[in-house]
Structures are given as structure tokens and as C-alpha cells.
Enzyme design. Sequence first.
Site, PDB file in Angstrom:
ATOM      1  N   LYS A  63      -7.274 -13.997  -0.343  1.00 21.00           N
ATOM      2  CA  LYS A  63      -7.843 -14.211  -1.689  1.00 21.00           C
ATOM      3  C   LYS A  63      -7.403 -13.775  -2.669  1.00 21.00           C
ATOM      4  CE  LYS A  63      -9.749 -10.205   0.368  1.00 21.00           C
ATOM      5  NZ  LYS A  63      -8.646  -9.967   0.866  1.00 21.00           N
ATOM      6  N   LYS A  92      -4.407 -15.790  -3.601  1.00 21.01           N
ATOM      7  CA  LYS A  92      -4.223 -16.538  -4.163  1.00 21.01           C
ATOM      8  C   LYS A  92      -5.183 -17.730  -4.372  1.00 21.01           C
ATOM      9  CE  LYS A  92      -2.177 -20.271  -2.349  1.00 21.01           C
ATOM     10  NZ  LYS A  92      -0.844 -21.107  -2.020  1.00 21.01           N
ATOM     11  N   GLY A 137      -6.010  -5.336  -3.433  1.00 26.39           N
ATOM     12  CA  GLY A 137      -4.777  -6.182  -4.172  1.00 26.39           C
ATOM     13  C   GLY A 137      -4.740  -6.613  -3.877  1.00 26.39           C
ATOM     14  N   HIS A 138      -5.476  -7.240  -5.187  1.00 24.23           N
ATOM     15  CA  HIS A 138      -5.233  -9.509  -4.869  1.00 24.23           C
ATOM     16  C   HIS A 138      -3.731  -9.608  -5.577  1.00 24.23           C
ATOM     17  CE1 HIS A 138      -9.836  -9.137  -3.540  1.00 24.23           C
ATOM     18  NE2 HIS A 138      -9.135  -8.410  -2.564  1.00 24.23           N
ATOM     19  N   GLN A 196     -10.865  -6.567   0.716  1.00 25.16           N
ATOM     20  CA  GLN A 196     -11.077  -5.707   1.825  1.00 25.16           C
ATOM     21  C   GLN A 196     -10.875  -6.904   2.646  1.00 25.16           C
ATOM     22  OE1 GLN A 196     -12.839  -3.451  -0.259  1.00 25.16           O
ATOM     23  NE2 GLN A 196     -11.341  -3.505  -0.573  1.00 25.16           N
ATOM     24  N   GLY A 229       1.772  -0.299  -1.299  1.00 23.10           N
ATOM     25  CA  GLY A 229       3.386  -0.822  -0.625  1.00 23.10           C
ATOM     26  C   GLY A 229       3.414  -0.013   0.153  1.00 23.10           C
ATOM     27  N   ASP A 286      -5.944  -8.103   2.625  1.00 23.01           N
ATOM     28  CA  ASP A 286      -5.107  -8.749   2.444  1.00 23.01           C
ATOM     29  C   ASP A 286      -5.020 -10.046   3.463  1.00 23.01           C
ATOM     30  OD1 ASP A 286      -4.205  -6.443   0.950  1.00 23.01           O
ATOM     31  OD2 ASP A 286      -3.047  -5.925   3.166  1.00 23.01           O
ATOM     32  N   GLY A 340       2.541 -21.204   1.140  1.00 21.41           N
ATOM     33  CA  GLY A 340       3.128 -20.402   0.381  1.00 21.41           C
ATOM     34  C   GLY A 340       2.619 -19.320  -1.529  1.00 21.41           C
ATOM     35  N   ALA A 380      -0.369  -4.522  -1.530  1.00 23.34           N
ATOM     36  CA  ALA A 380      -0.587  -4.796  -2.438  1.00 23.34           C
ATOM     37  C   ALA A 380      -0.801  -3.722  -4.104  1.00 23.34           C
ATOM     38  CB  ALA A 380      -0.535  -5.435  -3.066  1.00 23.34           C
ATOM     39  N   THR A 381      -1.307  -2.874  -3.052  1.00 26.09           N
ATOM     40  CA  THR A 381      -1.796  -1.239  -3.613  1.00 26.09           C
ATOM     41  C   THR A 381      -1.155  -0.333  -3.513  1.00 26.09           C
ATOM     42  OG1 THR A 381      -4.098  -2.353  -4.012  1.00 26.09           O
ATOM     43  CG2 THR A 381      -3.941   0.000  -3.730  1.00 26.09           C
ATOM     44  N   ASN A 441      -8.989  -0.392  -4.721  1.00 23.38           N
ATOM     45  CA  ASN A 441      -8.218   0.340  -3.101  1.00 23.38           C
ATOM     46  C   ASN A 441      -8.014  -1.602  -2.606  1.00 23.38           C
ATOM     47  OD1 ASN A 441     -11.237  -1.032  -3.413  1.00 23.38           O
ATOM     48  ND2 ASN A 441     -11.428  -0.225  -0.583  1.00 23.38           N
TER      49      ASN A 441
HETATM   50  P1  GDP Z   1      -6.069  -9.903  -1.039  1.00 17.31           P
HETATM   51  O1  GDP Z   1      -5.757  -9.129  -0.695  1.00 17.31           O
HETATM   52  O2  GDP Z   1      -5.955 -11.420   1.091  1.00 17.31           O
HETATM   53  O3  GDP Z   1      -5.579 -11.210  -2.167  1.00 17.31           O
HETATM   54  O4  GDP Z   1      -3.917 -10.548  -0.015  1.00 17.31           O
HETATM   55  P2  GDP Z   1      -2.613  -9.903  -0.993  1.00 17.31           P
HETATM   56  O5  GDP Z   1      -2.122 -10.155  -2.123  1.00 17.31           O
HETATM   57  O6  GDP Z   1      -2.887  -8.354  -0.741  1.00 17.31           O
HETATM   58  O7  GDP Z   1      -1.976 -10.387   0.093  1.00 17.31           O
HETATM   59  C1  GDP Z   1      -0.729 -11.694   0.534  1.00 17.31           C
HETATM   60  C2  GDP Z   1      -0.028 -11.627   0.377  1.00 17.31           C
HETATM   61  O8  GDP Z   1       0.925 -13.248   0.786  1.00 17.31           O
HETATM   62  C3  GDP Z   1       0.295 -11.497  -1.692  1.00 17.31           C
HETATM   63  O9  GDP Z   1       1.456 -11.502  -1.635  1.00 17.31           O
HETATM   64  C4  GDP Z   1       0.399 -13.118  -1.661  1.00 17.31           C
HETATM   65  O10 GDP Z   1       1.470 -13.621  -2.783  1.00 17.31           O
HETATM   66  C5  GDP Z   1       1.279 -13.467  -0.680  1.00 17.31           C
HETATM   67  N1  GDP Z   1       0.615 -15.321   0.123  1.00 17.31           N
HETATM   68  C6  GDP Z   1      -0.506 -15.803  -0.177  1.00 17.31           C
HETATM   69  N2  GDP Z   1      -0.587 -16.900   0.523  1.00 17.31           N
HETATM   70  C7  GDP Z   1       0.152 -16.636   1.125  1.00 17.31           C
HETATM   71  C8  GDP Z   1       0.748 -17.756   1.720  1.00 17.31           C
HETATM   72  O11 GDP Z   1       0.371 -18.931   1.957  1.00 17.31           O
HETATM   73  N3  GDP Z   1       2.556 -18.350   2.179  1.00 17.31           N
HETATM   74  C9  GDP Z   1       2.893 -16.903   1.873  1.00 17.31           C
HETATM   75  N4  GDP Z   1       3.880 -16.792   2.552  1.00 17.31           N
HETATM   76  N5  GDP Z   1       2.967 -15.930   0.900  1.00 17.31           N
HETATM   77  C10 GDP Z   1       1.495 -15.831   0.670  1.00 17.31           C
HETATM   78  P1  IMO Z   2      -7.572  -6.104  -0.052  1.00 18.61           P
HETATM   79  O1  IMO Z   2      -8.367  -6.116  -1.134  1.00 18.61           O
HETATM   80  C1  IMO Z   2      -6.388  -4.080   3.507  1.00 18.61           C
HETATM   81  C2  IMO Z   2      -7.851   0.183   4.397  1.00 18.61           C
HETATM   82  C3  IMO Z   2      -6.894   0.960   3.875  1.00 18.61           C
HETATM   83  C4  IMO Z   2      -7.773   2.467   5.084  1.00 18.61           C
HETATM   84  C5  IMO Z   2      -9.186   1.568   4.521  1.00 18.61           C
HETATM   85  C6  IMO Z   2      -9.969   2.147   4.180  1.00 18.61           C
HETATM   86  O2  IMO Z   2      -6.705  -5.965  -0.806  1.00 18.61           O
HETATM   87  O3  IMO Z   2      -7.335  -6.729   0.976  1.00 18.61           O
HETATM   88  P2  IMO Z   2     -10.479   2.940   1.664  1.00 18.61           P
HETATM   89  O4  IMO Z   2      -9.309   3.324   0.630  1.00 18.61           O
HETATM   90  O5  IMO Z   2     -10.939   1.509   1.398  1.00 18.61           O
HETATM   91  O6  IMO Z   2     -11.210   3.643   2.115  1.00 18.61           O
HETATM   92  O7  IMO Z   2      -9.511   3.009   2.825  1.00 18.61           O
HETATM   93  O8  IMO Z   2      -9.243   0.427   4.357  1.00 18.61           O
HETATM   94  N1  IMO Z   2      -7.934  -0.177   2.626  1.00 18.61           N
HETATM   95  C7  IMO Z   2      -6.871  -2.698   2.492  1.00 18.61           C
HETATM   96  N2  IMO Z   2      -6.478  -2.852   3.590  1.00 18.61           N
HETATM   97  N3  IMO Z   2      -6.210  -4.928   2.076  1.00 18.61           N
HETATM   98  C8  IMO Z   2      -7.205  -3.910   1.309  1.00 18.61           C
HETATM   99  O9  IMO Z   2      -8.475  -4.811   0.303  1.00 18.61           O
HETATM  100  C9  IMO Z   2      -7.961  -2.597   1.728  1.00 18.61           C
HETATM  101  N4  IMO Z   2      -9.162  -1.781   1.019  1.00 18.61           N
HETATM  102  C10 IMO Z   2      -9.273  -0.471   2.280  1.00 18.61           C
HETATM  103  O10 IMO Z   2      -5.825   1.276   3.966  1.00 18.61           O
HETATM  104  O11 IMO Z   2      -7.460   1.971   6.350  1.00 18.61           O
HETATM  105 MG    MG Z   3      -4.875  -6.931  -0.744  1.00 12.16          MG
END
Ligand code: GDP
Ligand code: IMO
Ligand code: MG
Length: 435
Positions: free
Chosen positions: A16, A18, A40-41, A225, A303, A13, A416, A300-301, A38
Amino acid sequence: MPATCVFGAQWGDEGKGKIIDGLARDADVVVRYQGGANAGHTVIVGGAKYVLHLIPSGILHRSKLNVIGNGLAVDPLKFIEEVEGLRARGVAVDGSNLRLSSAAHVIFEHHKRIDHASERWRGVGRIGTTGRGIGPCYADKAARTGLRVADLLEPERCRRRLAAALAEKNALLTQVHGEAPLSLEEQLERYMHLGEELRPFVGDTGAEVRAAYRAGKQILFEGAQGAMLDIDHGSYPYVTSSNTGSDGVAAGAGFPARWMDRVVGIAKAYCTRVGEGPFPSEDHGADGVKIREAGNEYGATTGRPRRCGWFDVLAMRYSLELNGADGWIMTNLDVLDSFEEIKVATAYEVGGKLHTQWPGAHVDLADVKVRLESAKGWKTDITGVRRYEDLPALTRKYVEWVEKLVGVPIVMLSVGPDRDQIIPRAGLEVALARA
Ligand code: GDP
Ligand code: IMO
Ligand code: MG
């Protein structure tokens, strides 16, 4: 570029989705190489939010090719759901801009049931998985009992292999987990039907990506991840079941390791973790809560509220070195806008011993106490800034301090969630040569 791997350098999270969406403007092909739904981007374009789970984050650019490599564990239901969800919002998705490896492993209903049941058995030792069937699917891959996408397309082979798998899985479900068995006929019908829906997307994606690279196309590999969740190098057993960094690309995309030109890590200006497991720099107090609210840190996956804490220099140095990063991108810097004091973990204390470098697998991260150092907060809204020199002096001081502690150049800042809220830095051209 032309071949750049962008991976999560913390616990997932990092933003990635964005960043990949933004970099995809200059790429031709975006490739996922591990994980599954698993992930959530999140990608936000002009206020519209898209959360991608399986489909690469280049999909919002019509002319880009998006590839789901052989290293993924693909839930066909989620795949179709995601394709249809995008189409319903006017995003064109078909076999010409989205490819799915015939060698990717398939997540079945039994994998998801076993994922949940195994977590129940683990009790307090649970991993806190996403429940998407990832671990059980990869376990079957390693045990050589899994089915691949190609198997769904061949009725005889599908029947034979699913019958063999279900014989064992039903025994496990009924005798160990006390659940009802799954009907072979029902499962066959459901998954072969799904297989037909997948068919237009399926191909030898490794060959397609290699050919694109040879033709001089720009390839972007999108990690899911984060490095600290890597099956081999992360905080085992509290990890996911794949190689999440540049270490996963060769096997998971069929792309030779020595062809990779650039590797870029992504990390937040602080840390989050979702699920169980040690998190040395976690803040259990008011600051952790404040980060969660300011950063809207909810999974993001699933909640789930994300656990929040401070930037961890030791973990970051380790993950960047491990994956050979040329540079890194610091995201969510704006989330720290309202903090009086910003902390950073610069050393670990374990059993009376001080570590200034990653302590290695023989140290249980759960025993670590972090040493924190502080920087003064800038207390200014930076979400509208687009040039590094326009940032408040205290923000630049923080960024440069962390960069120096980590020892790898920061090539871009994100201030942002929207696509355009980025600040390039000197060095971006070097890290993303020919971008
Ligand atoms: P990912 O799994 O690495 O793609 O990241 P996620 O989408 O799960 O979580 C990143 C969260 O941060 C999302 O809600 C994005 O919309 C938000 N986000 C990404 N870059 C920024 C940033 O620079 N600032 C803020 N405030 N939010 C960001
Ligand atoms: P993105 O790509 C954050 C975490 C789970 C758990 C562990 C194992 O959005 O960054 P799994 O379902 O993969 O067997 O769970 O890994 N996990 C993540 N945490 N971001 C993710 O993906 C994740 N995918 C799995 O919460 O701790
Ligand atoms: Mg994510």
C-alpha cells in the site's frame, strides 16, 4: 479520483505504501482513516527507504496535504518519533502538510501493557498482535472510556478522564496481570507534554477533507492492514480492531460514503500473513520459504518473518466485492520471477464439501483445505519492464488468468519496490478517473 480509496485486499502488507506514494503524485490530499502504528508502509524513492506507521504515504511529496483521521488509534510517542525521523532525513513535516484529527483516540502506555498482557493470557490462542496497544485502545473507544487527542490539549479534562481510566486500568494491571501500577502524575505529565507537541497539527480533519473535496481537490484514502484483517468481515478473532477497507472511510475520516468515487484494492501476486490465525493458502514447504526470501517478507513494523503462500482467489473475490472495488493493483509480481510453477488457490474443501465462493463466517477457516491450480513460471527478470506488452508472454498469461478468476480488472502491476517500478494497464483511467 477525485475521491479514491486504496485498501489492502489480503492480510496486510500488500504494498500500500509504495502504491499510495506513487498515486499521491496526482492527488492533493492523502488520508489515513483507521488503524495506528500497527501499520508499516514502505516507500522506496531512488533507493532511500522510508517506513511509515502513522503518517500517510503522501508525506514525501512536499505539496500534498496528509491527514490522520478520527478513526485512528494514535500513539503520540510514535507520532512525534515519526515526524522527527522524517525531519532528520530532510522531509519537511509541519502543521501545514500534516493534520491530526482532534477526535482520534490516544494510545497510552497502559494500552500497550494490556496488549502484551492479554496476549500472554490468550496463550496458544494468541492473536500475534503488533503489541502497539491497538486492540485495548479501540476497546476503550467502544466502551466510551478512551481519551481523544482533544482531551490531551485540555489540562482539566485530561486529568479527569485519565484519572478515571487509570483507576480501572491499574486494577486490571495489578490484580489480573500482576504488573506494577502506573502513576497518574507521571502519565499526565508525559502525555500532556506530548499533547503540546501535537497541538500544531491538530484540527477538525473531517471538515478539512470535506472542504477539500468540495473545492475539487483529489483525495486519496489510504487503508492500513487488509480486508482479511477487518474487525467485522475478516478472519475474526484473528483480525485487527478496525474496518480496514472502504467500509472504514465514512466513520474514520468523516467523509460521507456516497461521496466516494473510486475504490481500488491492492494485492500481491501471492499471499502473506503476519501473526496468528488461519491462512488457507499458506505454503509450509520450500515454496513458502522461497517466496519469503525472494520477496524479503519480514514485517515492516515488528520484523517478524511473514507466513507465505499462494494467491487466494476466493478471499480476493470476497474482499473486492465487500469493498466495492472498481479495480485492483497486483504487486510483487517480480517476486515470482524464479518460480518454475506458480500456484493459485481456486477452491476450498471443508468437511468433504467443495466451495468455489467465500464460505462465510460459519465455516472455520482453520478447517479449510485449498485446491491449487498451477501456471507455468516465466523464469525471467521483469523488474525493468514498464509496459504491459513488454512482459514475457507467460507473465501476461498468469496475470490475465488470475484477473479472469477474480473477475475484477487489474489496473496496475508492480514489479519492484521502487516508486517507478510500475506497469499501468488499460483500465487505469477508468478506475482512477480524472487522475
Ligand atoms: P504495506 O503495509 O501494504 O505498505 O506493505 P509493506 O511495506 O509492509 O510490505 C510490502 C513490501 O514489499 C515492502 O518491503 C515493499 O518495499 C515491497 N514492495 C512493494 N511493492 C513491491 C513489488 O512490486 N515488488 C517487490 N519485490 N517488492 C515490493
Ligand atoms: P499494514 O498496514 C500485516 C496483524 C497483526 C496481528 C493482527 C492484530 O502494514 O498492512 P494488532 O496489533 O492490529 O492488534 O494485530 O493484525 N496486523 C498486520 N499484519 N500488516 C499490517 O499493517 C498489520 N497490522 C496488524 O500481525 O495478526
Ligand atoms: Mg506493512
